[in-house]
Scaffold this active site. Structure first.
Site, PDB file in Angstrom:
ATOM      1  N   HIS A 102      11.233  23.715 -12.952  1.00  0.00           N
ATOM      2  CA  HIS A 102      11.043  25.391 -13.036  1.00  0.00           C
ATOM      3  C   HIS A 102       9.944  25.767 -12.204  1.00  0.00           C
ATOM      4  CE1 HIS A 102       7.537  25.479 -15.679  1.00  0.00           C
ATOM      5  NE2 HIS A 102       7.778  24.278 -16.231  1.00  0.00           N
ATOM      6  N   ASP A 104       8.390  28.883 -12.498  1.00  0.00           N
ATOM      7  CA  ASP A 104       7.259  29.651 -12.869  1.00  0.00           C
ATOM      8  C   ASP A 104       6.213  29.040 -13.567  1.00  0.00           C
ATOM      9  OD1 ASP A 104       9.184  28.994 -15.116  1.00  0.00           O
ATOM     10  OD2 ASP A 104       8.287  30.294 -16.377  1.00  0.00           O
ATOM     11  N   ASP A 165       2.439  22.384 -13.590  1.00  0.00           N
ATOM     12  CA  ASP A 165       3.558  22.477 -14.611  1.00  0.00           C
ATOM     13  C   ASP A 165       4.483  24.119 -13.976  1.00  0.00           C
ATOM     14  OD1 ASP A 165       5.279  22.843 -16.604  1.00  0.00           O
ATOM     15  OD2 ASP A 165       3.841  23.671 -18.132  1.00  0.00           O
ATOM     16  N   GLU A 199      11.266  29.390 -17.391  1.00  0.00           N
ATOM     17  CA  GLU A 199      11.256  28.143 -18.549  1.00  0.00           C
ATOM     18  C   GLU A 199      10.055  28.652 -19.487  1.00  0.00           C
ATOM     19  OE1 GLU A 199      10.102  24.290 -19.899  1.00  0.00           O
ATOM     20  OE2 GLU A 199       8.916  25.822 -18.760  1.00  0.00           O
ATOM     21  N   ASP A 222       9.519  17.335 -15.505  1.00  0.00           N
ATOM     22  CA  ASP A 222       8.498  18.360 -16.081  1.00  0.00           C
ATOM     23  C   ASP A 222       7.709  17.624 -17.084  1.00  0.00           C
ATOM     24  OD1 ASP A 222       7.160  20.817 -16.493  1.00  0.00           O
ATOM     25  OD2 ASP A 222       8.799  21.491 -17.964  1.00  0.00           O
ATOM     26  N   HIS A 405      -1.310  24.741 -18.457  1.00  0.00           N
ATOM     27  CA  HIS A 405      -1.522  26.035 -18.957  1.00  0.00           C
ATOM     28  C   HIS A 405      -3.099  26.712 -19.034  1.00  0.00           C
ATOM     29  CE1 HIS A 405       2.499  26.295 -21.273  1.00  0.00           C
ATOM     30  NE2 HIS A 405       2.641  25.811 -20.042  1.00  0.00           N
TER      31      HIS A 405
END
EC number: 3.4.11.4
Length: 434
Positions: A102, A104, A165, A199, A222, A405
């Site tokens: 992904h 994003d 990520d 995602e 991922d 994150h």
């Protein structure tokens, strides 16, 4: 169509298959450093798809790079998906496999103006991020980092997340594509490349055209630690509590005003402090997690995520939440509350167990790359989960992305290079087993 292949093949790791990569000039790190500087943060509150148009900026770059490699059908569709095909080079009829990542990044931390830093030949020390010295990646908190002593580590500068990520996965797929195009002696069937938006907000495959994708099996890139091979994940539901209070002017409110905000606070306070939460669970334990609270006196909403590896246990968690709500509401007879539960995704293992060769071939590919595969459950979700239930059995493979994150996110260049090797060997393994 279901395929049946032998799954008892084992690769002897006495022979170093990675010799064919000895003179290869990897592009994964250079690509990664470029991709993370493109802001692709998704927005969970947006009702558009993709949730942010800026995700297409990376999609357009990837299409241009794929076309420059000679992949003529690479394109970005209206929904922000990148599709491309690496044609097979074998006369065998090999199932079409898909490699997916992904584009994003998480809404939890800014992804704008990322300044990646390469820490060459990392020596095992804590890493102080220069733009905010309060951000220190401590080996005591990140034991995997200490295992990467001697590697080249990429971090952000301290003000943003890094974006490993899942731009580490994107870069690995792009570099593996480059390798396969340069090495036609590595035989493989048709390979579909897929890069998805959104995602991180749980909508990554909402508009995916499975017929156009045209693959039988897939792999998301991922995952985290080197060798991780994830074939099961949380089953997931979302829950929303809506509380309707009674709004009265505060000057004449005695005995009549019922604050929806205070009721919401009581519901949250009534949740157990020592169980059923992310901060008190691990391994295969499930949880109920409030993720958003919003309200005024008249109306308040609480959004929850409910997670468990055992799908039937989701209902038990929802029933518990309902019992908490009902107990609180008995004290407020003039107020009203509802609880709605909505399915989000399910444990991919329910599908992957029907196709054991998909995980087995990934294990073989890792052994070819001199990696010991480690089967791990994902305490989270992945596009691969929903893809598996959409007809594309799809486990998840490592990329090296860690501390996701947040501002202390990091990745090892050597881990990304091993992900490139694993993709190449996976393509080769599917062809070799026919």
């Amino acid at each position: 169509m279901r395929y049946a292949y032998p799954i008892n093949y084992r690769v002897s790791i006495r022979y170093n298959f990675t010799i064919m990569f000895e003179n290869y000039a990897y592009t994964v790190a250079e690509r990664f450093l470029r991709y993370v500087q493109i802001d692709t943060q998704s927005d969970p509150l947006s009702e558009s798809f993709p949730s942010t148009e800026k995700q297409k900026d990376l999609g357009r770059l990837l299409v241009a790079e794929l076309q420059a490699l000679g992949i003529v059908d690479a394109h970005l569709d209206e929904w922000g998906y990148v599709y491309a095909t690496l044609p097979g080079n074998t006369p065998k009829k090999v199932p079409v496999i898909c490699f997916c990542s992904h584009m994003d990044t998480s809404s939890d931390c800014s992804g704008a103006q990322v300044k990646p830093i390469v820490h060459h030949h990392y020596a095992g020390q804590d890493i102080v991020l220069p733009d905010d010295p309060a951000q220190v990646i401590r080996t005591a908190d990140h034991p995997y980092l200490l295992q990467k002593t001697g590697d080249d580590i990429i971090t952000a500068s301290g003000l943003t997340l890094l974006g490993a990520d899942d731009k580490a996965g994107v870069a690995a797929i792009m570099d593996a594509t480059c390798f396969l195009l340069q090495h036609p002696e590595v035989k493989h069937g048709d390979i579909r490349i897929l890069f998805t938006p959104d995602e991180e907000v749980g909508r990554g495959v909402n508009h995916l055209d499975m017929q156009k994708l045209g693959a039988q099996f897939g792999y998301t890139l991922d995952g985290g630690e080197l060798g991780s091979l994830e074939d099961e994940n949380f089953s997931a539901d979302g829950a929303k509590i809506v509380i309707e209070g009674v709004s009265v002017h505060p000057g004449t409110a005695k005995g009549r005003l019922v604050s929806a905000i205070k009721i919401a606070a009581e519901v949250l306070a009534a949740l157990p402090a020592d169980s059923r939460s992310p901060e008190t669970t691990e391994g295969r334990e499930g949880f109920i997690h409030p993720v958003r609270v919003e309200g005024v006196v008249e109306r308040a909403e609480i959004d929850f995520i409910i997670r468990d590896f055992d799908t039937p246990a989701l209902q038990e968690h929802a029933d518990f939440l309902r019992s908490v709500l009902n107990k609180v509401m008995t004290r407020y007879p003039t107020a009203r509350a509802t609880l709605q539960v909505k399915e989000q995704y399910r444990n991919m293992k329910e599908i992957l167990d029907q196709y054991p060769q998909v995980v087995e071939y990934a294990s073989i590919a890792m052994r070819k790359a001199m990696i010991a595969p480690v089967n791990l459950p994902i305490r989270g979700g992945t596009d691969g989960s929903r893809l598996s239930f959409m007809g594309l059995p799809c486990p998840n493979i490592f990329t090296g992305e860690m501390a996701l994150h947040g501002k202390q996110e990091y990745v090892s260049i050597q881990d990304m290079q091993k992900a490139v090797q694993t993709i190449v060997y996976l393509a080769q393994t599917w062809e070799a087993h026919l």
